[in-house]
Write an enzyme that holds these catalytic residues in place. Structure first.
Site, PDB file in Angstrom:
ATOM      1  N   HIS A 134       0.844  -1.219   0.000  1.00 51.56           N
ATOM      2  CA  HIS A 134       0.000   0.000   0.000  1.00 51.56           C
ATOM      3  C   HIS A 134       0.872   1.259   0.000  1.00 51.56           C
ATOM      4  O   HIS A 134       0.454   2.294   0.510  1.00 51.56           O
ATOM      5  CB  HIS A 134      -0.958   0.019   1.192  1.00 51.56           C
ATOM      6  CG  HIS A 134      -1.699  -1.271   1.380  1.00 51.56           C
ATOM      7  ND1 HIS A 134      -2.873  -1.566   0.737  1.00 51.56           N
ATOM      8  CD2 HIS A 134      -1.386  -2.376   2.114  1.00 51.56           C
ATOM      9  CE1 HIS A 134      -3.274  -2.778   1.072  1.00 51.56           C
ATOM     10  NE2 HIS A 134      -2.390  -3.302   1.905  1.00 51.56           N
ATOM     11  N   SER A 141      14.241  22.544 -15.470  1.00 50.34           N
ATOM     12  CA  SER A 141      12.950  23.218 -15.629  1.00 50.34           C
ATOM     13  C   SER A 141      13.180  24.543 -16.334  1.00 50.34           C
ATOM     14  O   SER A 141      14.205  25.189 -16.142  1.00 50.34           O
ATOM     15  CB  SER A 141      12.332  23.442 -14.257  1.00 50.34           C
ATOM     16  OG  SER A 141      11.435  24.530 -14.302  1.00 50.34           O
ATOM     17  N   LYS A 181      15.389  22.517 -10.331  1.00 55.56           N
ATOM     18  CA  LYS A 181      14.751  21.240 -10.683  1.00 55.56           C
ATOM     19  C   LYS A 181      15.677  20.286 -11.428  1.00 55.56           C
ATOM     20  O   LYS A 181      16.488  20.690 -12.252  1.00 55.56           O
ATOM     21  CB  LYS A 181      13.506  21.484 -11.551  1.00 55.56           C
ATOM     22  CG  LYS A 181      12.347  22.117 -10.831  1.00 55.56           C
ATOM     23  CD  LYS A 181      11.837  21.306  -9.654  1.00 55.56           C
ATOM     24  CE  LYS A 181      11.080  20.077 -10.093  1.00 55.56           C
ATOM     25  NZ  LYS A 181       9.799  20.409 -10.727  1.00 55.56           N
ATOM     26  N   GLU A 237       9.194   9.590 -16.936  1.00 51.48           N
ATOM     27  CA  GLU A 237       7.774   9.895 -17.111  1.00 51.48           C
ATOM     28  C   GLU A 237       7.317   9.472 -18.505  1.00 51.48           C
ATOM     29  O   GLU A 237       6.202   8.992 -18.704  1.00 51.48           O
ATOM     30  CB  GLU A 237       7.522  11.383 -16.896  1.00 51.48           C
ATOM     31  CG  GLU A 237       7.780  11.813 -15.451  1.00 51.48           C
ATOM     32  CD  GLU A 237       8.000  13.315 -15.340  1.00 51.48           C
ATOM     33  OE1 GLU A 237       7.093  14.068 -15.722  1.00 51.48           O
ATOM     34  OE2 GLU A 237       9.089  13.732 -14.886  1.00 51.48           O
TER      35      GLU A 237
END
Ligand code: ARG
Length: 490
Positions: free
Chosen positions: A189, A310, A316, A323
């Site tokens: 979980h 970024s 970043k 992704e």
């Protein structure tokens, strides 16, 4: 053969990226370059829009080598049964080899009016060698020809994919070998559950990839069936020799029903479904790396070579690549669903709907191959933070170890579970964690606790104790790695 003339409209085909680049080809064309191979019964040429809409040439060009390979085997067989003279077969073979070189070097002039790669090659062959070229299509239809080409192509490509999966497995196994004792939490979980090792976690990916490999091998076996000789749908009245074609092309089986042979795309579905499952696996792997790279987890640092900045936030370091790996699983799964829908309720035999199969297959391969390659390169470049991983595996993740300590001393598991649960509740309320617990406190819970209990309260001990087959103990994991090495997997 009657010519329907030139409709005088130029249509452009853009080069396919896997082929050597050739300039876009326009068609108005001279007399020989025509769409007339099939138009004996027609008075009028097709509308250019119809031609452009129907053509598969812009994408099936990438089957050219396999198309020629199949045609050479077919021609040799025709000669062996007396349907071609040996000279005709030789001429055909030489002509096809020249065409192969023309396409390979980008010199071949594709015309959209050729419809597909099969007609483009046949048209060119007849231009080159005349009468003998016009005999090549004896006892053959594009229906069995396209099934053959796609099978030949896929057989080769599945082989390449299997190698890429193997490379990823090897890369994971190499990282695992260095991290047999690197403790980290196993999650259920997405909550810290019990300690395991990084190696054990990586071996989970390896098991997933091994199943993927089996699925592709099964897809390969179903692809390895020779459809040629099925003709358009009802084979042929001519005495051809399918066995020799199968042998020449290295097929293990011959399609046993001509109707099924031309309408069957199960092999493509098998491939796309194995691919979709693999892509889903890779999406899970990508997601975990993304999570581990967050400040919240802090388990890994991504290599600069695989990260993006970024446009606004200078601090970043984004896992864009991962992704995209995650996102592309949607695309690969979509390709499976797309072909399933094409086949749904399709009457048997060849229907042009089947022309939709190729782009799904090609796109899946074009997506998965770089993705597997990148993931194999990424793993050894990740920097792990064993201290953070081990810290996350301590604390309450050791609760089951305490309960099992009691069970080993005769306490029923439910009783032990309840007692340790109460202890956890109390410690949490007091802002404490498990390793801080004192022997006296434990003995208040159960008289079965002895002084030796304190030494089990660390993640490394917990890991070592999990020796059961399939468990994360270093010795168990080392055995599994050795086994994979022996099987030649890693
Ligand atoms: N271009 C077709 C395909 O990709 C092959 C030709 C099939 N036969 C036909 N009669 N249209 O599936």
């Amino acid at each position: 053969m009657k010519e329907s003339g030139n409709h005088g409209r130029g249509t452009t085909i853009r080069p396919v990226k896997s082929l050597p680049s050739s300039p876009p080809v326009r068609a108005p064309r001279g007399k020989q370059a025509n769409s007339n191979l099939l138009r004996g019964r027609f008075k009028n040429p097709r509308l250019p829009e119809v031609e452009a809409f129907s053509a598969s040439l812009p994408f099936d060009r990438r089957l050219y080598r396999h198309d020629i390979q199949g045609s050479v085997a077919h021609a040799r067989m025709l000669a062996s049964v007396g349907l071609l003279t040996p000279d005709e077969a030789n001429e055909i073979e030489l002509g096809l080899k020249e065409i192969e070189r023309e396409i390979g070097s980008g010199r071949f002039r594709f015309h959209l009016s050729d419809e597909d790669i099969h007609l483009a090659i046949e048209r060119r062959l007849t231009e080159k060698i005349g009468a003998a070229g016009a005999k090549l299509h004896t006892a053959r239809s594009r229906n069995d020809q396209v099934a053959l080409d796609l099978r030949l192509y896929l057989r080769e490509e599945i082989g390449a994919l299997l190698d890429l999966i193997q490379a990823l497995v090897q890369s994971l196994a190499a990282v695992a070998a260095d991290h047999v004792e690197t403790v980290m939490p196993g999650y259920t979980h997405l909550q810290r559950a019990q300690p395991l090792s990084l190696a054990h976690h990586l071996l989970a990916y390896i098991d997933m990839l091994e199943r993927d490999r089996e699925r592709f091998e099964q897809a390969l076996a179903r692809t390895d069936v020779m459809p040629l000789g099925a003709g358009a749908v009802a084979a042929t009245t001519l005495r051809i020799d399918r066995r020799s074609v199968a042998q020449a092309l290295g097929f293990r089986q011959i399609a046993s029903n001509s109707l099924d042979a031309v309408g069957d795309r199960d092999f493509a579905l098998d491939f796309l479904s194995a691919a979709a499952i693999l892509a889903i696996h890779l999406s899970r792997m990508a997601e975990e790396i993304i999570l581990w790279a967050t400040a919240e987890f802090g388990f890994i640092e991504l290599p600069d070579e695989f990260s993006t900045g970024s446009s606004m936030m200078p601090q970043k370091k984004n896992p864009d690549l991962l992704e995209l790996v995650r996102g592309k699983s949607g695309r690969v799964t979509g390709n499976l669903v797309s072909l399933l829908m094409v086949l749904k309720a399709l009457p048997l035999g060849y229907n042009s709907d089947l022309q939709e199969d190729k782009e799904r297959v090609f796109d899946t391969l074009d997506t998965l191959k770089p993705l597997l390659n990148l993931m194999a390169q990424l793993w050894p470049r990740l920097t792990f933070n064993p201290a953070a991983m081990s810290a996350a595996a301590g604390g309450f993740a050791l609760a089951t170890d305490l309960a099992e300590y009691l069970v080993a001393r005769g306490v029923p598991f439910r009783t032990a579970h309840e007692a340790i649960g109460r202890l956890i509740g109390d410690l949490t309320a007091a802002g404490r964690s498990l390793p801080d617990v004192e022997l006296g406190e434990l003995q208040e819970l159960s008289t079965a606790f002895q002084a030796d209990v304190l030494k089990i309260l660390n993640p490394a001990h917990s890991l070592n104790a999990r020796k059961v087959f399939g468990g994360p103990a270093p010795q168990t994991v080392r055995r599994r790695l050795r086994e994979l090495g022996r099987k030649g997997v890693s």
